[in-house]
Design a protein around this motif. Structure first.
Motif, PDB file in Angstrom:
ATOM      1  N   THR A  49      -8.448   2.040   2.378  1.00 26.80           N
ATOM      2  CA  THR A  49      -7.796   1.886   1.070  1.00 26.80           C
ATOM      3  C   THR A  49      -7.699   3.230   0.347  1.00 26.80           C
ATOM      4  OG1 THR A  49      -8.867  -0.264   0.905  1.00 26.80           O
ATOM      5  CG2 THR A  49      -7.815   0.557  -1.085  1.00 26.80           C
TER       6      THR A  49
ATOM      7  N   ILE B 229      -4.741   0.926  -4.681  1.00 31.67           N
ATOM      8  CA  ILE B 229      -5.401   0.407  -5.873  1.00 31.67           C
ATOM      9  C   ILE B 229      -5.317   1.489  -6.940  1.00 31.67           C
ATOM     10  CG2 ILE B 229      -7.626  -0.318  -6.856  1.00 31.67           C
ATOM     11  CD1 ILE B 229      -6.595  -2.403  -4.944  1.00 31.67           C
TER      12      ILE B 229
ATOM     13  N   ALA C 228      -3.332  -3.484  -8.485  1.00 34.29           N
ATOM     14  CA  ALA C 228      -2.828  -3.305  -7.121  1.00 34.29           C
ATOM     15  C   ALA C 228      -1.349  -2.975  -7.204  1.00 34.29           C
ATOM     16  CB  ALA C 228      -3.038  -4.569  -6.306  1.00 34.29           C
TER      17      ALA C 228
ATOM     18  N   LEU D 281      -2.603  -6.494  -1.924  1.00 34.26           N
ATOM     19  CA  LEU D 281      -3.882  -5.992  -2.437  1.00 34.26           C
ATOM     20  C   LEU D 281      -4.388  -6.778  -3.655  1.00 34.26           C
ATOM     21  CD1 LEU D 281      -3.269  -2.136  -2.083  1.00 34.26           C
ATOM     22  CD2 LEU D 281      -4.747  -3.549  -0.678  1.00 34.26           C
ATOM     23  N   GLU D 282      -3.567  -7.756  -4.116  1.00 35.26           N
ATOM     24  CA  GLU D 282      -3.959  -8.522  -5.303  1.00 35.26           C
ATOM     25  C   GLU D 282      -5.297  -9.230  -5.124  1.00 35.26           C
ATOM     26  OE1 GLU D 282      -2.913  -8.431  -8.219  1.00 35.26           O
ATOM     27  OE2 GLU D 282      -0.872  -7.625  -8.114  1.00 35.26           O
TER      28      GLU D 282
ATOM     29  N   VAL E  69      -8.204  -7.055  -5.842  1.00 33.49           N
ATOM     30  CA  VAL E  69      -8.467  -6.862  -7.273  1.00 33.49           C
ATOM     31  C   VAL E  69      -9.254  -8.051  -7.813  1.00 33.49           C
ATOM     32  CG1 VAL E  69      -7.409  -6.598  -9.547  1.00 33.49           C
ATOM     33  CG2 VAL E  69      -6.442  -5.404  -7.571  1.00 33.49           C
TER      34      VAL E  69
END
Lengths: 156, 346
Positions: free
Chosen positions: A27, A121, A139, A144-145, A148
């Motif tokens: 990430t 992020i 995100a 990527l939500e 979070v």
């Protein structure tokens, strides 16, 4: 987007631990915030959570990128404060770090936003008091939500 | 015997010719400050590019001034750690190439240890054993120096370097780069007691570490208060010249308190009676005065080199003479090492 309020350094450590647990290897984390907002401090908190001694994590302003590989997950720590443009950032070879299986943090990420990976992020740090900070964690891509959400549940 | 020394760890492209009894035959420093001023700091790509352009003329000039040919040299020394990777590589490659071409032995220089050794060169006599302190834009380190080839890191910054704090606080106050001289100038008319900034870690007798990040944050908070600020300069505009002078003086005093305090602690812990200070921050006049006061009060011997030997230069690469005497030569596989060594955990 998730907002995390830190009243002191211990709260920042809690967010750091949540990030260390929730962020999958590979990430890229963009850090946005003014001088003294606590960008390096947050990276120290994440590093401590993966087992890198905090005192080893120093400001990369001068050296531009620091690598911490003594923890359970490699941490790469960029600082674009002194860079003039995207080209100078690209000359540091950030793609190799982005494609690695470590966590790559980029301080002053707003200055090189165009050349960061599209899926990342973003953490914006707001100074709300002498020791208090607000961290806005977002995100940039739908995949990527869920991360979070996970960070939020771990940190709050 | 004659040595060519090369220094390209950061801003400066430098070369010098030195004899084994530490006589300086020539010293050339091409500074990139003018280039960097436009960008408020060290810019690596520019640094590397400028080093490439300057390294050969600088070496030529050093040899010419020393009236020395490559064939007159006995060794080549180069700073290979720590520094910016791209910049270090240029110096190292130049040094290796000369070694191959002129069949000379190669010596490695640790840039930070060389800063301490500048005190040995300037004083003209032995300074060891001593406590070595290097304070610059990228470093704030303490060493126990048992001899010129025997340095042990005993402390350093855990976040920002002292010079970096000067640069960033100068930027917060709307003062020009480089921040060290700007802050010092502004502080001259300021009241160092107006703001009581934190002295992080100063009261911790266990560690010889520095932390300047919180200090920077404290200044930022005082200047602009809470909230987001997109650009710090407008905030600084609201400050009167006297406000800026007081902030600069109070900040400078806090940094110096930490530096002097930890140097005293290192002397106390080791029982050594000599302090050698190097690096660009040692050019700060207020810092020098405070060190002199401390040396008088605590009865230790203080060495701070003249300004030209505090900032980056190749003359301090004469520390390689000590490695030459000790037979510590390198082969052509010598690599760069951008990261400085750290104090062992206690």
């Amino acid at each position: 987007m998730s907002t995390f309020t830190a009243n002191d350094k211990h709260d920042t450590d809690r967010l750091g631990a949540a990030l260390a647990n929730a962020l999958p290897p590979g990430t890229v984390i963009a850090l946005i915030g003014t001088l003294g907002a606590g960008k390096t401090r947050l990276v120290q908190a994440v590093a401590a959570a993966v087992g890198v001694p905090r005192a080893e994590v120093t400001s990369p302003t001068f050296v531009l990128v620091n690598e911490y590989t003594s923890g359970r997950l490699p941490i790469y720590h960029f600082d674009t404060y002194r860079l003039k443009d995207d080209d100078e950032f690209l000359n540091l070879g950030p793609d190799e770090y982005f494609d690695s299986n470590g966590l790559t943090f980029v301080e002053w990420a707003d200055r090189v936003a165009d050349v960061l990976p599209a899926a990342r992020i973003e953490i914006t740090i707001e100074v709300t008091g002498e020791t208090s900070r607000e961290f806005h964690v977002a995100a940039t891509s739908p995949q990527l939500e869920s991360i979070v959400t996970k960070i939020h549940s771990l940190a709050v | 015997m004659k040595l060519l020394t090369i220094e390209t760890t950061c801003d400066e492209t430098a070369a010098a010719v030195i004899t084994d009894d530490l006589k300086v035959l020539s010293s050339v420093v091409a500074s990139q400050d003018a280039l960097h001023k436009r960008f408020g700091g060290v810019v690596p790509e520019i640094a590397s590019r400028a080093h490439v352009e300057r390294i050969l003329p600088v070496i030529d000039e050093a040899l010419r001034k020393a009236n020395t040919k490559l064939s007159d040299l006995d060794a080549v020394a180069v700073a290979n750690t720590p520094g910016l990777a791209g910049s270090l590589l240029i110096g190292l490659t130049a040094a290796k190439t000369i070694c191959v071409a002129a069949n000379l032995p190669l010596l490695a220089v640790n840039h930070l240890q060389a800063h301490v050794y500048a005190c040995r060169i300037a004083s003209g006599r032995d300074v060891f054993p001593c406590i070595g302190m290097v304070v610059s834009g990228g470093h704030s380190n303490l060493y126990r120096c048992d001899g010129p080839t025997d340095f042990t890191p005993i402390g350093g910054t855990i976040d920002d370097a002292a010079g970096e704090a000067f640069d960033k606080v100068a930027s917060l106050l709307g003062l020009p780069y480089p921040g060290g001289p700007s802050i010092e100038r502004a502080a001259r008319t300021g009241d160092p007691r107006r703001h009581r900034f934190p002295r992080p870690l100063l009261d911790d007798p266990e560690h010889l570490n520095f932390s300047f990040s919180g200090l920077k944050t404290a200044v930022r908070y005082l200047v602009s208060g809470p909230g987001k600020i997109e650009d710090v300069k407008p905030a600084a505009c609201k400050l009167s010249p006297q406000d800026i002078a007081d902030l600069a003086a109070s900040f400078q005093e806090a940094v110096i308190d930490c530096l002097v305090g930890k140097a005293e602690l290192a002397l106390q812990n080791t029982g050594y009676r000599t302090l050698c200070v190097g690096g660009g921050v040692a050019a700060n006049g207020r810092f020098r005065t405070r060190l002199e006061d401390s040396a008088k009060l605590n009865r230790y011997e203080l060495h701070v080199p003249p300004l030209a030997l505090c900032t980056d230069n190749a003359v301090m690469g004469a520390i390689a003479v000590e490695r030459l005497r000790a037979g510590l030569f390198e082969d052509l596989s010598l690599d760069i090492s951008p990261v400085p060594e750290r104090a062992a955990k206690r």
